[in-house]
Design a protein around this motif. Structure first.
Motif, PDB file in Angstrom:
ATOM      1  N   GLU A  49      40.303  32.407  32.559  1.00 19.43           N
ATOM      2  CA  GLU A  49      41.617  31.791  32.772  1.00 19.43           C
ATOM      3  C   GLU A  49      42.755  32.578  32.118  1.00 19.43           C
ATOM      4  O   GLU A  49      43.918  32.416  32.498  1.00 19.43           O
ATOM      5  N   GLU A  51      43.379  35.615  32.567  1.00 18.59           N
ATOM      6  CA  GLU A  51      43.775  36.630  33.552  1.00 18.59           C
ATOM      7  C   GLU A  51      43.810  38.047  32.974  1.00 18.59           C
ATOM      8  O   GLU A  51      44.220  38.998  33.640  1.00 18.59           O
ATOM      9  N   ARG A  56      38.158  39.027  31.391  1.00 17.19           N
ATOM     10  CA  ARG A  56      37.438  38.626  32.591  1.00 17.19           C
ATOM     11  C   ARG A  56      36.132  39.409  32.741  1.00 17.19           C
ATOM     12  O   ARG A  56      35.117  38.849  33.171  1.00 17.19           O
ATOM     13  N   VAL A  75      37.684  31.047  44.716  1.00 15.64           N
ATOM     14  CA  VAL A  75      38.982  31.188  44.035  1.00 15.64           C
ATOM     15  C   VAL A  75      38.957  32.385  43.084  1.00 15.64           C
ATOM     16  O   VAL A  75      39.925  33.162  43.000  1.00 15.64           O
ATOM     17  N   ARG A  78      39.233  35.714  44.923  1.00 13.15           N
ATOM     18  CA  ARG A  78      40.595  35.918  45.453  1.00 13.15           C
ATOM     19  C   ARG A  78      41.593  36.258  44.351  1.00 13.15           C
ATOM     20  O   ARG A  78      42.616  36.888  44.610  1.00 13.15           O
ATOM     21  N   GLY A  79      41.275  35.870  43.123  1.00 12.14           N
ATOM     22  CA  GLY A  79      42.184  36.163  42.016  1.00 12.14           C
ATOM     23  C   GLY A  79      41.728  37.310  41.136  1.00 12.14           C
ATOM     24  O   GLY A  79      42.332  37.585  40.095  1.00 12.14           O
ATOM     25  N   ARG A  81      41.813  40.534  41.342  1.00 11.91           N
ATOM     26  CA  ARG A  81      42.840  41.581  41.210  1.00 11.91           C
ATOM     27  C   ARG A  81      42.294  43.002  41.089  1.00 11.91           C
ATOM     28  O   ARG A  81      42.508  43.825  41.952  1.00 11.91           O
ATOM     29  N   GLN A  86      36.341  42.591  40.167  1.00 13.88           N
ATOM     30  CA  GLN A  86      35.703  42.131  41.403  1.00 13.88           C
ATOM     31  C   GLN A  86      34.260  42.619  41.479  1.00 13.88           C
ATOM     32  O   GLN A  86      33.348  41.859  41.835  1.00 13.88           O
TER      33      GLN A  86
END
Length: 214
Positions: A49, A51, A56, A75, A78-79, A81, A86
């Motif tokens: 959370e 970011e 992460r 979600v 998609r977030g 970045r 990813q």
């Protein structure tokens, strides 16, 4: 977060930023920190959370992959970045959870090329480990038609799939090599000495040669 900030190294950040990753923490130090923390699902969620990219990445290492709901993972992808976030999210979390196949089919045709690249990454995993039920000729059709013009991350994921089909499935190898030769995607990619080029024809040929040697 303070500990992660203390691990920041400007030299690592400079290298990572060339690849689209905005952090400067050595991945080895991240893994060592994760080993110390062990599995902590709630902490993983809180780190995600923030970011922050390094946070992460750490979250993907200390979470419980099976604890995430399908929509939650959607979600998160998609977030995500940055490419490394990813990549680790797909490989260390999604692949190990119960929603991988459902998300693979949902993401594969997503209009967002970054999300689609996650679908292709999961498809490549199936090409290698569980190809039953996949239409490999159909995948090659899509790659042949769309890879050349695809945005970077999607193109990279499609190229990985092309190479994996050629490496793992001898009956499709000639076509995979031909597509790679004609499209010339990543042909001029700078490859360090003793590393395998991501250019599919070279990659396929090298990996098949190694397998025959062993």
């Amino acid at each position: 977060m303070a500990e992660l900030a203390g691990l920041e190294d400007p030299r690592f950040r400079e290298v990572n930023e060339k690849h689209g990753d905005d952090h400067g923490v050595s991945l080895g130090k991240l893994r060592a920190l994760a080993k110390r923390l062990k599995t902590q699902q709630e902490l993983a969620r809180r780190l995600w959370e923030t970011e922050d990219t390094a946070a992460r990445l750490l979250a993907t290492l200390i979470c419980r992959p099976k604890a995430f709901e399908r929509d939650e993972l959607d979600v998160m992808v998609r977030g995500a970045r940055t490419p490394k976030v990813q990549d680790w999210l797909v490989n260390y979390v999604v692949k190990k959870g119960p929603h991988a196949e459902e998300l693979r089919t949902a993401w594969f045709a997503d209009p967002d090329p970054v999300v689609a690249s996650a679908g292709w990454a999961l498809t490549t995993e199936r090409v290698a480990k569980k190809p039953e039920g996949l239409d490999l000729s159909g995948l090659l059709d899509v790659i042949e038609a769309e890879m050349k013009a695809a945005p970077d991350r999607l193109q990279w994921a499609m190229n990985n799939c092309l190479a994996r089909i050629g490496i793992e499935h001898a009956e499709h190898r000639a076509r995979a090599l031909d597509i790679g030769e004609r499209l010339e995607v990543l042909k001029d990619y700078p490859t360090p000495p003793n590393c395998t080029s991501p250019f599919a024809p070279l990659w396929i040929t090298e990996m098949v040669h190694r397998r025959h040697d062993t």
